[in-house]
Design a protein around this motif. Structure first.
Motif, PDB file in Angstrom:
ATOM      1  N   ASP A  10      -5.737  10.830 -56.786  1.00 43.85           N
ATOM      2  CA  ASP A  10      -6.525  10.942 -58.012  1.00 43.85           C
ATOM      3  C   ASP A  10      -6.813  12.384 -58.427  1.00 43.85           C
ATOM      4  N   ASP A  11      -6.926  13.290 -57.464  1.00 40.07           N
ATOM      5  CA  ASP A  11      -7.302  14.660 -57.808  1.00 40.07           C
ATOM      6  C   ASP A  11      -6.090  15.556 -58.057  1.00 40.07           C
ATOM      7  N   MET A  12      -4.924  14.950 -58.183  1.00 41.51           N
ATOM      8  CA  MET A  12      -3.717  15.713 -58.509  1.00 41.51           C
ATOM      9  C   MET A  12      -3.165  15.246 -59.841  1.00 41.51           C
ATOM     10  N   THR A  13      -2.346  16.086 -60.477  1.00 38.68           N
ATOM     11  CA  THR A  13      -1.797  15.752 -61.785  1.00 38.68           C
ATOM     12  C   THR A  13      -0.674  14.719 -61.671  1.00 38.68           C
ATOM     13  N   LYS A  42      -2.161  15.735 -66.866  1.00 34.74           N
ATOM     14  CA  LYS A  42      -3.406  14.989 -66.712  1.00 34.74           C
ATOM     15  C   LYS A  42      -3.600  14.613 -65.254  1.00 34.74           C
ATOM     16  N   GLU A  43      -4.865  14.624 -64.817  1.00 30.61           N
ATOM     17  CA  GLU A  43      -5.149  14.189 -63.462  1.00 30.61           C
ATOM     18  C   GLU A  43      -5.070  12.670 -63.388  1.00 30.61           C
ATOM     19  N   ILE A  44      -4.542  12.181 -62.283  1.00 33.16           N
ATOM     20  CA  ILE A  44      -4.399  10.738 -62.087  1.00 33.16           C
ATOM     21  C   ILE A  44      -5.753  10.036 -62.154  1.00 33.16           C
ATOM     22  N   GLY A  45      -6.798  10.709 -61.666  1.00 29.07           N
ATOM     23  CA  GLY A  45      -8.127  10.108 -61.666  1.00 29.07           C
ATOM     24  C   GLY A  45      -8.656   9.786 -63.051  1.00 29.07           C
ATOM     25  N   ALA A  46      -8.072  10.412 -64.095  1.00 25.11           N
ATOM     26  CA  ALA A  46      -8.523  10.172 -65.466  1.00 25.11           C
ATOM     27  C   ALA A  46      -7.806   8.984 -66.117  1.00 25.11           C
ATOM     28  N   GLY A  54      -3.935   0.396 -65.148  1.00 25.56           N
ATOM     29  CA  GLY A  54      -2.599   0.072 -65.643  1.00 25.56           C
ATOM     30  C   GLY A  54      -1.730   1.303 -65.800  1.00 25.56           C
ATOM     31  N   GLN A  55      -2.324   2.400 -66.263  1.00 28.23           N
ATOM     32  CA  GLN A  55      -1.569   3.651 -66.409  1.00 28.23           C
ATOM     33  C   GLN A  55      -1.118   4.175 -65.045  1.00 28.23           C
ATOM     34  N   LYS A  56      -1.984   4.049 -64.045  1.00 20.15           N
ATOM     35  CA  LYS A  56      -1.609   4.483 -62.692  1.00 20.15           C
ATOM     36  C   LYS A  56      -0.421   3.678 -62.172  1.00 20.15           C
ATOM     37  N   GLN A  57      -0.481   2.367 -62.358  1.00 20.40           N
ATOM     38  CA  GLN A  57       0.636   1.523 -61.927  1.00 20.40           C
ATOM     39  C   GLN A  57       1.918   1.931 -62.640  1.00 20.40           C
ATOM     40  N   ALA A  58       1.807   2.220 -63.930  1.00 20.08           N
ATOM     41  CA  ALA A  58       2.978   2.594 -64.711  1.00 20.08           C
ATOM     42  C   ALA A  58       3.572   3.919 -64.227  1.00 20.08           C
ATOM     43  N   VAL A  59       2.705   4.872 -63.870  1.00 19.97           N
ATOM     44  CA  VAL A  59       3.195   6.149 -63.335  1.00 19.97           C
ATOM     45  C   VAL A  59       3.956   5.909 -62.036  1.00 19.97           C
ATOM     46  N   ALA A  60       3.410   5.058 -61.169  1.00 23.40           N
ATOM     47  CA  ALA A  60       4.075   4.754 -59.900  1.00 23.40           C
ATOM     48  C   ALA A  60       5.429   4.089 -60.140  1.00 23.40           C
ATOM     49  N   ILE A  61       5.492   3.181 -61.107  1.00 21.89           N
ATOM     50  CA  ILE A  61       6.751   2.512 -61.429  1.00 21.89           C
ATOM     51  C   ILE A  61       7.745   3.510 -62.027  1.00 21.89           C
ATOM     52  N   ALA A  62       7.256   4.363 -62.930  1.00 18.06           N
ATOM     53  CA  ALA A  62       8.124   5.366 -63.552  1.00 18.06           C
ATOM     54  C   ALA A  62       8.708   6.308 -62.496  1.00 18.06           C
ATOM     55  N   LYS A 107      10.269  23.072 -64.344  1.00 16.53           N
ATOM     56  CA  LYS A 107      11.294  22.029 -64.274  1.00 16.53           C
ATOM     57  C   LYS A 107      10.662  20.672 -64.007  1.00 16.53           C
ATOM     58  N   MET A 108       9.688  20.635 -63.107  1.00 16.23           N
ATOM     59  CA  MET A 108       9.028  19.368 -62.787  1.00 16.23           C
ATOM     60  C   MET A 108       8.245  18.841 -63.982  1.00 16.23           C
ATOM     61  N   GLU A 109       7.625  19.732 -64.751  1.00 20.69           N
ATOM     62  CA  GLU A 109       6.904  19.304 -65.948  1.00 20.69           C
ATOM     63  C   GLU A 109       7.860  18.744 -66.992  1.00 20.69           C
ATOM     64  N   GLU A 110       9.000  19.409 -67.169  1.00 22.44           N
ATOM     65  CA  GLU A 110       9.999  18.934 -68.136  1.00 22.44           C
ATOM     66  C   GLU A 110      10.497  17.535 -67.773  1.00 22.44           C
ATOM     67  N   ILE A 111      10.800  17.339 -66.499  1.00 22.26           N
ATOM     68  CA  ILE A 111      11.290  16.033 -66.054  1.00 22.26           C
ATOM     69  C   ILE A 111      10.196  14.982 -66.172  1.00 22.26           C
ATOM     70  N   SER A 112       8.971  15.337 -65.808  1.00 19.79           N
ATOM     71  CA  SER A 112       7.857  14.390 -65.894  1.00 19.79           C
ATOM     72  C   SER A 112       7.621  13.945 -67.331  1.00 19.79           C
ATOM     73  N   THR A 113       7.718  14.878 -68.268  1.00 24.75           N
ATOM     74  CA  THR A 113       7.566  14.529 -69.686  1.00 24.75           C
ATOM     75  C   THR A 113       8.637  13.537 -70.110  1.00 24.75           C
TER      76      THR A 113
END
Length: 246
Positions: free
Chosen positions: A95-98, A143-147, A151-159, A120-126
């Protein structure tokens, strides 16, 4: 000619002292398939997921990855040899990491000097957040995961799993802490991933959610598989009866 299973466990047994958590279990995952892994508490579902994830090793039995017998001794081998990514109820995110740091956690991109290549990591993440699994309401990978919502957290994990070309997603109670709207989104992600040649195994107590997305149902009880049928061969009443049967 039938397709070779992505993953298959044959006659797998796992004991903890006098407790037999898995008792001669046969389980397989076919290409482009969503499997509902069902059963009451203590049925053996979590142990089977942990075995597939590489967290625990079976005492006996064999595991095959795309038809080839394979030894999976840890989480890394589960990911690299079998293409498996496990997504837990809490998404296993920090949660305390982006978002960026979570997507590349343990798989950071570095430059020739060994320093992390943040750009590079930001470009790929976008790119990850705007294609494939689209995640509404996220406008920045910093954005920090804690924010984020559940459902958004699950989607990030799936992505994350999709970006790293996982073949199989193991989702352990993925919708239990989500709102109705977020639940629908996660279930839609699972269905859409079949088009990307990603299979899924969903552990859930909600049989209505299972019937929305699953192609086949496997019911466990006391460490054994007691029921297995495709969606076309059964109905929610029969599956419910099997789950609650002692």
């Amino acid at each position: 000619m039938s397709e070779i299973n992505l993953y298959e466990a044959k006659n797998v047994t796992k004991r903890y002292g006098n407790l037999t958590a898995l008792d001669g279990v046969d389980f397989h995952i076919a290409p482009r398939e969503v499997v509902g892994l069902l059963g009451d508490n203590g049925a053996g579902k979590s142990t089977l997921i942990k075995m597939m994830s590489g967290v625990v090793e079976p005492n006996q039995g064999s595991v095959f990855v795309e038809g080839k017998e394979t030894k999976i001794k840890n989480r890394k081998e589960s990911e690299e040899l079998a293409g498996i990514e496990t997504i837990y109820q809490n998404s296993a995110l920090c949660d305390d990491m982006t978002i960026v740091r979570n997507i590349f956690m343990g798989r950071e991109i570095t430059n020739s000097l060994g320093f992390m290549n943040h750009k590079k990591m930001e470009e790929i993440s976008t790119e990850v957040l705007t294609s494939g699994v689209e995640i509404a309401g996220i406008d920045s990978p910093n954005k920090e995961i804690g924010a984020l919502s559940g459902g958004q957290k699950q989607a990030v994990a799936i992505a994350r799993a999709v970006y790293f070309k996982r073949k199989i997603l193991l989702l352990d109670e993925p919708t239990s802490a989500l709102s109705v709207r977020e639940t629908e989104k996660v279930l839609n992600y699972v269905t859409d991933l079949k088009k990307e040649n990603v299979s899924s195994v969903i552990v859930t107590h909600n049989l209505y959610h299972a019937f929305q997305v699953c192609d086949r149902f496997v019911v466990m009880s006391h460490g054994k598989v007691v029921f297995e049928k495709s969606k076309q061969e059964t109905n929610i009443e029969e599956v419910t009866e099997q789950v609650i049967k002692v």
